[in-house]
Structures are given as structure tokens and as C-alpha cells.
Design a protein around this motif. Structure first.
Motif, mmCIF file in Angstrom:
data_model
loop_
_atom_site.group_PDB
_atom_site.id
_atom_site.type_symbol
_atom_site.label_atom_id
_atom_site.label_comp_id
_atom_site.label_asym_id
_atom_site.label_seq_id
_atom_site.Cartn_x
_atom_site.Cartn_y
_atom_site.Cartn_z
ATOM 1 N N ALA A 177 11.047 -10.710 -12.993
ATOM 2 C CA ALA A 177 11.311 -11.727 -11.824
ATOM 3 C C ALA A 177 10.286 -12.571 -11.711
ATOM 4 O O ALA A 177 10.311 -13.607 -11.161
ATOM 5 N N GLY A 178 9.021 -12.393 -12.480
ATOM 6 C CA GLY A 178 7.931 -13.455 -12.277
ATOM 7 C C GLY A 178 7.097 -13.199 -10.980
ATOM 8 O O GLY A 178 6.591 -14.011 -10.615
ATOM 9 N N VAL A 179 7.006 -12.058 -10.376
ATOM 10 C CA VAL A 179 6.386 -11.933 -9.065
ATOM 11 C C VAL A 179 5.231 -10.915 -9.068
ATOM 12 O O VAL A 179 4.415 -10.817 -8.197
ATOM 13 N N PHE A 180 5.135 -10.221 -10.030
ATOM 14 C CA PHE A 180 3.854 -9.339 -10.520
ATOM 15 C C PHE A 180 2.941 -9.960 -10.470
ATOM 16 O O PHE A 180 2.533 -11.097 -11.233
ATOM 17 N N VAL A 181 1.657 -9.406 -9.804
ATOM 18 C CA VAL A 181 0.357 -10.020 -9.841
ATOM 19 C C VAL A 181 -0.619 -8.848 -10.483
ATOM 20 O O VAL A 181 -1.245 -9.079 -11.393
ATOM 21 N N ASP A 182 -0.360 -7.580 -9.704
ATOM 22 C CA ASP A 182 -1.461 -6.598 -9.874
ATOM 23 C C ASP A 182 -0.886 -5.212 -9.645
ATOM 24 O O ASP A 182 -0.084 -5.151 -8.671
ATOM 25 N N THR A 183 -1.461 -3.990 -10.103
ATOM 26 C CA THR A 183 -1.232 -2.856 -9.506
ATOM 27 C C THR A 183 -2.358 -1.674 -9.950
ATOM 28 O O THR A 183 -2.970 -2.193 -11.008
ATOM 29 N N ASP A 184 -2.229 -0.677 -9.343
ATOM 30 C CA ASP A 184 -3.291 0.335 -9.733
ATOM 31 C C ASP A 184 -2.899 1.697 -9.246
ATOM 32 O O ASP A 184 -2.205 1.751 -8.029
ATOM 33 N N LYS A 243 5.911 8.403 -13.986
ATOM 34 C CA LYS A 243 5.657 7.150 -14.655
ATOM 35 C C LYS A 243 6.447 6.307 -15.218
ATOM 36 O O LYS A 243 6.389 5.110 -15.231
ATOM 37 N N GLU A 244 7.565 6.978 -15.755
ATOM 38 C CA GLU A 244 8.590 6.125 -16.312
ATOM 39 C C GLU A 244 9.355 5.374 -15.338
ATOM 40 O O GLU A 244 9.834 4.053 -15.615
ATOM 41 N N VAL A 245 9.457 6.015 -14.203
ATOM 42 C CA VAL A 245 10.130 5.131 -12.858
ATOM 43 C C VAL A 245 9.131 3.974 -12.647
ATOM 44 O O VAL A 245 9.750 2.857 -12.154
ATOM 45 N N TYR A 246 7.848 4.158 -12.453
ATOM 46 C CA TYR A 246 7.226 3.189 -12.075
ATOM 47 C C TYR A 246 6.983 2.177 -13.213
ATOM 48 O O TYR A 246 6.919 0.921 -12.665
ATOM 49 N N GLY A 247 7.045 2.449 -14.472
ATOM 50 C CA GLY A 247 7.104 1.563 -15.519
ATOM 51 C C GLY A 247 8.293 0.742 -15.530
ATOM 52 O O GLY A 247 8.065 -0.616 -15.730
ATOM 53 N N LEU A 296 1.002 -1.260 -0.016
ATOM 54 C CA LEU A 296 -0.061 0.010 0.004
ATOM 55 C C LEU A 296 0.940 1.304 0.001
ATOM 56 O O LEU A 296 1.570 1.169 0.750
ATOM 57 N N LEU A 297 0.825 2.073 -0.956
ATOM 58 C CA LEU A 297 1.509 3.227 -1.193
ATOM 59 C C LEU A 297 1.116 4.469 -0.762
ATOM 60 O O LEU A 297 0.159 5.043 -1.159
ATOM 61 N N TYR A 298 1.715 5.262 0.147
ATOM 62 C CA TYR A 298 1.002 6.377 0.893
ATOM 63 C C TYR A 298 2.114 7.493 0.702
ATOM 64 O O TYR A 298 3.296 7.269 0.763
ATOM 65 N N THR A 308 -1.808 9.847 2.212
ATOM 66 C CA THR A 308 -2.945 9.187 1.801
ATOM 67 C C THR A 308 -2.362 8.102 0.649
ATOM 68 O O THR A 308 -1.468 7.971 0.377
ATOM 69 N N LEU A 309 -3.512 7.182 0.588
ATOM 70 C CA LEU A 309 -3.119 5.908 -0.098
ATOM 71 C C LEU A 309 -3.065 6.316 -1.452
ATOM 72 O O LEU A 309 -4.309 7.047 -2.037
ATOM 73 N N GLY A 310 -2.183 5.975 -2.381
ATOM 74 C CA GLY A 310 -2.338 6.531 -3.656
ATOM 75 C C GLY A 310 -2.189 5.433 -4.683
ATOM 76 O O GLY A 310 -2.310 5.653 -5.904
ATOM 77 N N GLY A 311 -1.822 4.147 -4.176
ATOM 78 C CA GLY A 311 -1.924 2.997 -5.106
ATOM 79 C C GLY A 311 -1.392 1.918 -4.536
ATOM 80 O O GLY A 311 -1.309 1.722 -3.217
ATOM 81 N N TYR A 312 -1.332 0.859 -5.203
ATOM 82 C CA TYR A 312 -0.770 -0.540 -4.563
ATOM 83 C C TYR A 312 -0.104 -1.233 -5.606
ATOM 84 O O TYR A 312 -0.324 -1.173 -6.820
ATOM 85 N N PHE A 313 0.229 -2.364 -5.058
ATOM 86 C CA PHE A 313 1.236 -3.328 -5.800
ATOM 87 C C PHE A 313 0.475 -4.722 -5.040
ATOM 88 O O PHE A 313 0.803 -4.828 -3.937
#
Length: 117
Positions: free
Chosen positions: A39-46, A26-30, A6-8, A77-82
Motif C-alpha cells: 500500500a506504500g504506507v510502511f515506514v518502520d517496525t520492530d 511471524k507469518e501473520v505479521y509478515g 504501539l502494540l500491547y 506490556t509494550l511488545g513492538g511498534y509500527f
């Protein structure tokens, strides 16, 4: 095991960002997403809309209550998640340290109560 980050952040820290700053962000997060995928560990983000657009609903006490805004009025505040799938908390912390949000805010690491796949 699945873990959610949870990204605050403090919205005030983002108030002076230019369109070019947002593009760089956006490029850094990309790149981070790409590393998780490789790495094969990604499930979801928003990436969530700003907190002022939130609506909070509760049925506590049997009465529907709707509040404009977030559940709690806080500085950060909560801004997103992975969501990632890794063997254990130690591995999750390694990925959380690499998350761009850790440099400007906080990353809360929560294990899934439902486990992984």
C-alpha cells in the motif's frame, strides 16, 4: 502524516505458545508488513525483547536513577511498534484494525509530533 502503533499484549497470553505458534505468528505479521509495503504506507517496525529485559533510566531531579524492568508494572506490556505514513487518523485506524496485535491485545495509535515527510 506519520502514525506510530504501539502494540500491547499480556505476556501471560503468550506463555503457552509453542515454537510452531511463534512461527505462525511471524507469518501473520509478515503478511501484515507485506500489505503495508504494498500500500506504500510502511515506514518502520520492530519487535521488542520481553519486558523483563528492559532497563529504565531517569535523570529527573538531577540524579541518575536506573531501574531494571519497565517504567510501569502493568499487566499489558509494550511488545513492538509500527510506523506508517497515511493521510489522517481515519486511515491509520483502518490499518490498526488490520494489525494482528489488535486481535490479542491493544494497538495505541499516536500521531507524530514531527509530522510526515
Amino acid at each position: 502524516m506519520r502514525y506510530t502503533f504501539l502494540l500491547y499484549t499480556d505476556p501471560a497470553d503468550l506463555s503457552d505458545m509453542t515454537p510452531e505458534d511463534w512461527q505462525a505468528e511471524k507469518e501473520v505479521y509478515g503478511a501484515y508488513i507485506g500489505a503495508l509495503q504494498k500500500a506504500g504506507v510502511f515506514v518502520d517496525t520492530d519487535w521488542l525483547q520481553p519486558v523483563h529485559s528492559a532497563t529504565t533510566l531517569s535523570l529527573k531531579g538531577g540524579t541518575r536513577q536506573v531501574q531494571d524492568g519497565p517504567f510501569a508494572d502493568t499487566k499489558e506490556t509494550l511488545g513492538g511498534y509500527f510506523v506508517i505514513d497515511v493521510p489522517d487518523l481515519d486511515a491509520a485506524m483502518v490499518w490498526a484494525q488490520k494489525c494482528p496485535a489488535a486481535k490479542t491485545g491493544k494497538v495505541e495509535i499516536r500521531a507524530s509530533a514531527m509530522g510526515g515527510e
